[in-house]
Design a protein around this motif. Structure first.
Motif, PDB file in Angstrom:
ATOM      1  N   ALA A   1      51.464  -3.735  46.739  1.00  0.00           N
ATOM      2  CA  ALA A   1      51.111  -3.007  47.962  1.00  0.00           C
ATOM      3  C   ALA A   1      49.881  -3.609  48.627  1.00  0.00           C
ATOM      4  N   ALA A   2      48.897  -4.038  47.837  1.00  0.00           N
ATOM      5  CA  ALA A   2      47.699  -4.667  48.405  1.00  0.00           C
ATOM      6  C   ALA A   2      48.066  -5.971  49.108  1.00  0.00           C
ATOM      7  N   ILE A   3      48.987  -6.717  48.529  1.00  0.00           N
ATOM      8  CA  ILE A   3      49.436  -7.971  49.150  1.00  0.00           C
ATOM      9  C   ILE A   3      50.261  -7.668  50.401  1.00  0.00           C
TER      10      ILE A   3
ATOM     11  N   GLU B   1      54.040 -14.240  50.100  1.00  0.00           N
ATOM     12  CA  GLU B   1      55.255 -13.756  50.756  1.00  0.00           C
ATOM     13  C   GLU B   1      56.024 -12.904  49.760  1.00  0.00           C
ATOM     14  N   ILE B   2      56.336 -11.701  50.175  1.00  0.00           N
ATOM     15  CA  ILE B   2      57.069 -10.753  49.344  1.00  0.00           C
ATOM     16  C   ILE B   2      58.536 -10.800  49.739  1.00  0.00           C
ATOM     17  N   ASP B   3      59.426 -10.734  48.751  1.00  0.00           N
ATOM     18  CA  ASP B   3      60.853 -10.640  49.039  1.00  0.00           C
ATOM     19  C   ASP B   3      61.221  -9.156  49.067  1.00  0.00           C
ATOM     20  N   PRO B   4      61.281  -8.547  50.259  1.00  0.00           N
ATOM     21  CA  PRO B   4      61.525  -7.101  50.354  1.00  0.00           C
ATOM     22  C   PRO B   4      62.928  -6.687  49.930  1.00  0.00           C
TER      23      PRO B   4
ATOM     24  N   LEU C   1      70.386   2.571  41.669  1.00  0.00           N
ATOM     25  CA  LEU C   1      70.443   3.198  42.992  1.00  0.00           C
ATOM     26  C   LEU C   1      70.325   2.169  44.116  1.00  0.00           C
ATOM     27  N   GLY C   2      70.038   0.914  43.747  1.00  0.00           N
ATOM     28  CA  GLY C   2      69.887  -0.128  44.752  1.00  0.00           C
ATOM     29  C   GLY C   2      68.564  -0.066  45.493  1.00  0.00           C
ATOM     30  N   LEU C   3      67.557   0.605  44.920  1.00  0.00           N
ATOM     31  CA  LEU C   3      66.251   0.694  45.579  1.00  0.00           C
ATOM     32  C   LEU C   3      65.563  -0.663  45.580  1.00  0.00           C
ATOM     33  N   THR C   4      65.015  -1.020  46.721  1.00  0.00           N
ATOM     34  CA  THR C   4      64.425  -2.343  46.897  1.00  0.00           C
ATOM     35  C   THR C   4      62.902  -2.266  46.975  1.00  0.00           C
ATOM     36  N   VAL C   5      62.298  -3.442  46.946  1.00  0.00           N
ATOM     37  CA  VAL C   5      60.855  -3.553  47.134  1.00  0.00           C
ATOM     38  C   VAL C   5      60.459  -2.938  48.475  1.00  0.00           C
ATOM     39  N   ALA C   6      61.262  -3.149  49.493  1.00  0.00           N
ATOM     40  CA  ALA C   6      60.963  -2.579  50.818  1.00  0.00           C
ATOM     41  C   ALA C   6      60.863  -1.063  50.747  1.00  0.00           C
TER      42      ALA C   6
END
Length: 116
Positions: free
Chosen positions: A22-24, A71-74, A86-91
């Motif tokens: 989250a900080a990144i 760079e985050i892969d959301p 559940l298919g919950l993602t980083v986004a």
């Protein structure tokens, strides 16, 4: 030598990996030192967490002089079997943890006086 932040006692709902991510997400050019201060971790702990996130494909970085750009892969699915099922993602996680720029600049909501 890095100062160790005061320890936290008890449990929390959010992991250190989620806090670092989250900080990144909040600042893709953030320094490890600043992440550590924000998350109340040591710089060494933050470096290990970043390495974990990179190794598993959630995060990558490029060197820009003496600093990093992350760079985050959301689209990556969260690791725990329940969230993954559940298919919950980083986004979806970051939408809960990172405050939108518009929210940061908006005035705080006014409280309504009690009419007792």
């Amino acid at each position: 030598m890095d100062a160790v932040p005061p320890p936290h006692t008890g449990w929390t709902f959010v992991t250190n990996h989620a806090r670092v991510l989250a900080a990144i997400a909040d600042d893709h050019h953030v320094r490890v030192r600043d992440i550590a201060a924000h998350c109340r971790l040591t710089e060494r702990a933050v470096q290990k967490i970043i390495a974990d996130l990179e190794r598993d494909g959630y995060l990558s970085h490029t060197r820009d002089g003496r600093s990093n750009t992350y760079e985050i892969d959301p689209s990556r699915v969260l690791r725990h079997p329940v969230e993954a099922g559940l298919g919950l993602t980083v986004a979806s996680l970051l939408s809960l943890l990172v405050q939108d720029e518009a929210d940061r600049t908006a005035p705080a909501p006014r409280s309504h006086p009690s009419t007792a």
